[in-house]
Design an enzyme around this catalytic site. Structure first.
Site, PDB file in Angstrom:
ATOM      1  N   LYS A  38       0.846  -1.207   0.000  1.00 13.13           N
ATOM      2  CA  LYS A  38       0.000   0.000   0.000  1.00 13.13           C
ATOM      3  C   LYS A  38       0.877   1.251   0.000  1.00 13.13           C
ATOM      4  O   LYS A  38       2.085   1.180   0.288  1.00 13.13           O
ATOM      5  CB  LYS A  38      -0.912  -0.027   1.225  1.00 13.13           C
ATOM      6  CG  LYS A  38      -0.177  -0.013   2.559  1.00 13.13           C
ATOM      7  CD  LYS A  38      -1.105  -0.333   3.730  1.00 13.13           C
ATOM      8  CE  LYS A  38      -0.334  -0.370   5.033  1.00 13.13           C
ATOM      9  NZ  LYS A  38      -1.163  -0.859   6.153  1.00 13.13           N
ATOM     10  N   ARG A 132     -11.068   0.089  14.231  1.00 12.65           N
ATOM     11  CA  ARG A 132     -10.925   0.897  13.017  1.00 12.65           C
ATOM     12  C   ARG A 132     -11.907   0.372  11.969  1.00 12.65           C
ATOM     13  O   ARG A 132     -12.716   1.113  11.452  1.00 12.65           O
ATOM     14  CB  ARG A 132      -9.473   0.816  12.516  1.00 12.65           C
ATOM     15  CG  ARG A 132      -9.223   1.570  11.241  1.00 12.65           C
ATOM     16  CD  ARG A 132      -7.746   1.658  10.904  1.00 12.65           C
ATOM     17  NE  ARG A 132      -7.148   0.374  10.551  1.00 12.65           N
ATOM     18  CZ  ARG A 132      -5.875   0.225  10.201  1.00 12.65           C
ATOM     19  NH1 ARG A 132      -5.061   1.270  10.150  1.00 12.65           N
ATOM     20  NH2 ARG A 132      -5.384  -0.971   9.897  1.00 12.65           N
ATOM     21  N   HIS A 161      -6.454  -7.343  12.761  1.00 14.55           N
ATOM     22  CA  HIS A 161      -5.234  -6.516  12.743  1.00 14.55           C
ATOM     23  C   HIS A 161      -4.903  -6.109  14.171  1.00 14.55           C
ATOM     24  O   HIS A 161      -5.787  -5.730  14.940  1.00 14.55           O
ATOM     25  CB  HIS A 161      -5.480  -5.282  11.871  1.00 14.55           C
ATOM     26  CG  HIS A 161      -4.232  -4.499  11.549  1.00 14.55           C
ATOM     27  ND1 HIS A 161      -3.106  -5.067  11.009  1.00 14.55           N
ATOM     28  CD2 HIS A 161      -3.953  -3.179  11.684  1.00 14.55           C
ATOM     29  CE1 HIS A 161      -2.185  -4.126  10.831  1.00 14.55           C
ATOM     30  NE2 HIS A 161      -2.665  -2.974  11.242  1.00 14.55           N
ATOM     31  N   ARG A 214       1.223 -11.011   6.808  1.00 15.76           N
ATOM     32  CA  ARG A 214       0.979  -9.771   6.037  1.00 15.76           C
ATOM     33  C   ARG A 214       2.037  -8.708   6.351  1.00 15.76           C
ATOM     34  O   ARG A 214       1.719  -7.665   6.899  1.00 15.76           O
ATOM     35  CB  ARG A 214      -0.395  -9.177   6.382  1.00 15.76           C
ATOM     36  CG  ARG A 214      -1.597 -10.011   6.037  1.00 15.76           C
ATOM     37  CD  ARG A 214      -2.879  -9.160   6.084  1.00 15.76           C
ATOM     38  NE  ARG A 214      -3.019  -8.380   7.283  1.00 15.76           N
ATOM     39  CZ  ARG A 214      -3.741  -8.736   8.351  1.00 15.76           C
ATOM     40  NH1 ARG A 214      -4.405  -9.869   8.346  1.00 15.76           N
ATOM     41  NH2 ARG A 214      -3.796  -7.941   9.404  1.00 15.76           N
ATOM     42  N   TYR A 258      14.415  30.273   9.462  1.00 15.70           N
ATOM     43  CA  TYR A 258      13.200  30.950   9.915  1.00 15.70           C
ATOM     44  C   TYR A 258      13.111  31.005  11.445  1.00 15.70           C
ATOM     45  O   TYR A 258      13.508  30.053  12.123  1.00 15.70           O
ATOM     46  CB  TYR A 258      11.959  30.201   9.413  1.00 15.70           C
ATOM     47  CG  TYR A 258      11.732  30.328   7.926  1.00 15.70           C
ATOM     48  CD1 TYR A 258      11.459  31.561   7.347  1.00 15.70           C
ATOM     49  CD2 TYR A 258      11.769  29.204   7.115  1.00 15.70           C
ATOM     50  CE1 TYR A 258      11.233  31.666   5.968  1.00 15.70           C
ATOM     51  CE2 TYR A 258      11.535  29.304   5.746  1.00 15.70           C
ATOM     52  CZ  TYR A 258      11.274  30.547   5.187  1.00 15.70           C
ATOM     53  OH  TYR A 258      11.052  30.646   3.839  1.00 15.70           O
ATOM     54  N   CYS A 305      13.324  24.110   6.143  1.00 16.95           N
ATOM     55  CA  CYS A 305      12.516  24.943   5.241  1.00 16.95           C
ATOM     56  C   CYS A 305      11.785  24.041   4.232  1.00 16.95           C
ATOM     57  O   CYS A 305      11.953  22.831   4.238  1.00 16.95           O
ATOM     58  CB  CYS A 305      13.398  25.923   4.488  1.00 16.95           C
ATOM     59  SG  CYS A 305      14.482  26.901   5.531  1.00 16.95           S
ATOM     60  N   ASP A 307      12.284  23.779   0.977  1.00 17.35           N
ATOM     61  CA  ASP A 307      13.136  23.206  -0.065  1.00 17.35           C
ATOM     62  C   ASP A 307      14.588  23.033   0.372  1.00 17.35           C
ATOM     63  O   ASP A 307      15.425  22.635  -0.437  1.00 17.35           O
ATOM     64  CB  ASP A 307      13.118  24.116  -1.302  1.00 17.35           C
ATOM     65  CG  ASP A 307      11.710  24.484  -1.685  1.00 17.35           C
ATOM     66  OD1 ASP A 307      10.909  23.558  -1.907  1.00 17.35           O
ATOM     67  OD2 ASP A 307      11.396  25.688  -1.716  1.00 17.35           O
TER      68      ASP A 307
HETATM   69  C1  LIG Z   1      -0.417  -1.883   6.799  1.00 12.35           C
HETATM   70  C2  LIG Z   1      -1.039  -3.156   7.200  1.00 12.35           C
HETATM   71  C3  LIG Z   1      -0.258  -4.324   7.363  1.00 12.35           C
HETATM   72  C4  LIG Z   1       1.243  -4.307   7.292  1.00 12.35           C
HETATM   73  O1  LIG Z   1       1.739  -3.756   8.480  1.00 12.35           O
HETATM   74  P1  LIG Z   1       3.309  -3.671   8.770  1.00 12.35           P
HETATM   75  O2  LIG Z   1       3.424  -3.193  10.149  1.00 12.35           O
HETATM   76  O3  LIG Z   1       3.851  -2.689   7.783  1.00 12.35           O
HETATM   77  O4  LIG Z   1       3.860  -5.031   8.542  1.00 12.35           O
HETATM   78  C5  LIG Z   1      -0.898  -5.506   7.630  1.00 12.35           C
HETATM   79  N1  LIG Z   1      -2.241  -5.550   7.757  1.00 12.35           N
HETATM   80  C6  LIG Z   1      -3.018  -4.437   7.633  1.00 12.35           C
HETATM   81  C7  LIG Z   1      -4.472  -4.541   7.792  1.00 12.35           C
HETATM   82  C8  LIG Z   1      -2.439  -3.213   7.378  1.00 12.35           C
HETATM   83  O5  LIG Z   1      -3.214  -2.118   7.252  1.00 12.35           O
END
Ligand SMILES: *Cc1c(COP(=O)(O)O)cnc(C)c1O
Length: 363
Positions: A38, A132, A161, A214, A258, A305, A307
């Site tokens: 992603k 979530r 998750h 994952r 700045y 800054c 840039d």
């Molecule tokens: C982003 C994500 C992952 C991967 O997480 P990492 O900590 O980068 O390994 C796995 N499952 C879900 C649902 C996520 O949103």
């Protein structure tokens, strides 16, 4: 380099990516890998990362949105692609057309999927404590039964998750795991997956015997915590660097950048580096970060800054055109930079902007 090239760049060591995939695979003892790509592969560029992952035998991918899934299909990715975010109901025909796997992440989506005329491959998301996305664990067995009995729906998985898998204390992750096990026991025929990088590193119960792991971050050599880095060491794939465009001496008492937040306590040489928050240098590194030039770290002087940022060289012999590494290989560790910036490693690479070219290099 062309005349108009912009000096900030992100170099990619794809051999390190390959080694990370193998390390993660080895640590997971053969549980198949659904690679999370992603956010343009955490800012690294899917066009560079995904071919390497496919060549390493990664058998499934996950992305955050329909658009990201469509991009993988345009690139010719034929493996299963799961989209983590539950779709809006009107997007279901596009999922069917592109052969993307749908996350069923709310009771309303259960109804939309059941009512859809499309043939859909779905994964049910169970909310075990992250709050979530997902359906409640108590509702999941009945939802799975309804989905499985719909002829146009194929249930390809059920997943959850973790909120804290990267922390050294696994107690909340174990609570989440217990809620999830109750669902998995009620639907023993459905493939399950739950381990992100932190869980892969720390929580073998979330890995062993599951349909997938994952991982995202660890593939790119981005640990979220020191505990994760210790449990499953990986190498940074990306190096973020730019070049020095000016070196001048300032007198004691002069201020830099700045708001005049940095003041020279002695006469010193100040280098201006062509990288700022519009490239992805967190502004929170103002007066806190460093950049490495010829193997030595120099502190960022004053505000970052848009840039540019300035480095306090002291007496050091650094010249216009020299390169400074902000993080990654041959530079400050991405974890140390994230700590200094009060953020996490993922936010650093995801924050690299579109004007920073991603360049694979042979190393
Ligand atoms: C982003 C994500 C992952 C991967 O997480 P990492 O900590 O980068 O390994 C796995 N499952 C879900 C649902 C996520 O949103």
């Amino acid at each position: 380099m062309t005349e108009f090239e912009q000096p900030a760049r992100a170099r990619l060591d794809l051999a390190a990516l390959r080694r990370n995939v193998r390390r993660v695979q080895q640590h997971a003892e053969g549980t198949p890998l659904m690679a999370v790509v992603k956010a343009d592969a955490y800012g690294h560029g899917v066009e560079h990362v995904v071919p390497v992952l496919r060549a390493e035998g990664v058998c499934a991918f996950a992305v955050a949105s329909l658009a990201e899934g469509a991009r993988l299909r345009e690139m010719g990715v034929t493996e299963p692609v799961l989209v983590f975010a539950g779709p809006l109901p009107e997007a279901l025909p596009a999922y069917a057309r592109l052969g993307l796997e749908v996350t069923v992440s709310s009771p309303a989506l259960v109804e939309a999927v059941l009512a859809s005329p499309e043939r859909l491959r779905v994964h049910l998301k169970v909310d075990t404590g992250m709050h979530r996305l997902g359906v409640a664990p108590e509702e999941a067995p009945e939802v799975l039964r309804r989905l499985a009995s719909a002829p146009h729906v194929e249930v390809a998985g059920v997943w959850t998750h973790f909120a804290t898998a990267d922390a050294a204390d696994p107690s909340f992750a174990r609570e989440q795991l217990a809620h999830f096990e109750a669902v998995a026991r009620a639907a023993p025929e459905v493939p399950v997956h739950l381990a992100n990088s932190g869980a892969i590193a720390h929580l073998p119960e979330a890995v062993r015997g599951r349909a997938f792991i994952r991982p995202g971050g660890l593939l790119y050599g981005l640990p979220t915590t020191r505990a994760v880095a210790r449990a499953l060491p990986t190498e940074p794939v990306l190096q973020f660097a730019s070049r020095i465009v000016r070196v001048e001496t300032v007198a004691a008492g002069e201020t830099v950048s700045y708001d005049r937040t940095w003041r020279a306590s002695r006469p010193t040489r100040i280098a201006t580096l062509a990288a700022g928050y519009a490239d992805g240098v967190p502004r929170s590194l103002s007066n806190r970060g460093v950049a490495r030039v010829h193997g030595r770290d120099y502190p960022i002087a004053g505000r970052v800054c848009m840039d540019a940022l300035m480095l306090d060289l002291g007496e050091a012999d650094v010249s216009v055109g020299d390169e400074a590494v902000l993080w990654g290989w041959n530079g400050p560790s991405v974890l140390a930079v994230a700590e200094a910036a009060d953020t996490i490693t993922y936010a650093l690479t995801c924050g690299l902007s579109a004007r920073v070219p991603r360049e694979p290099v042979g190393r």
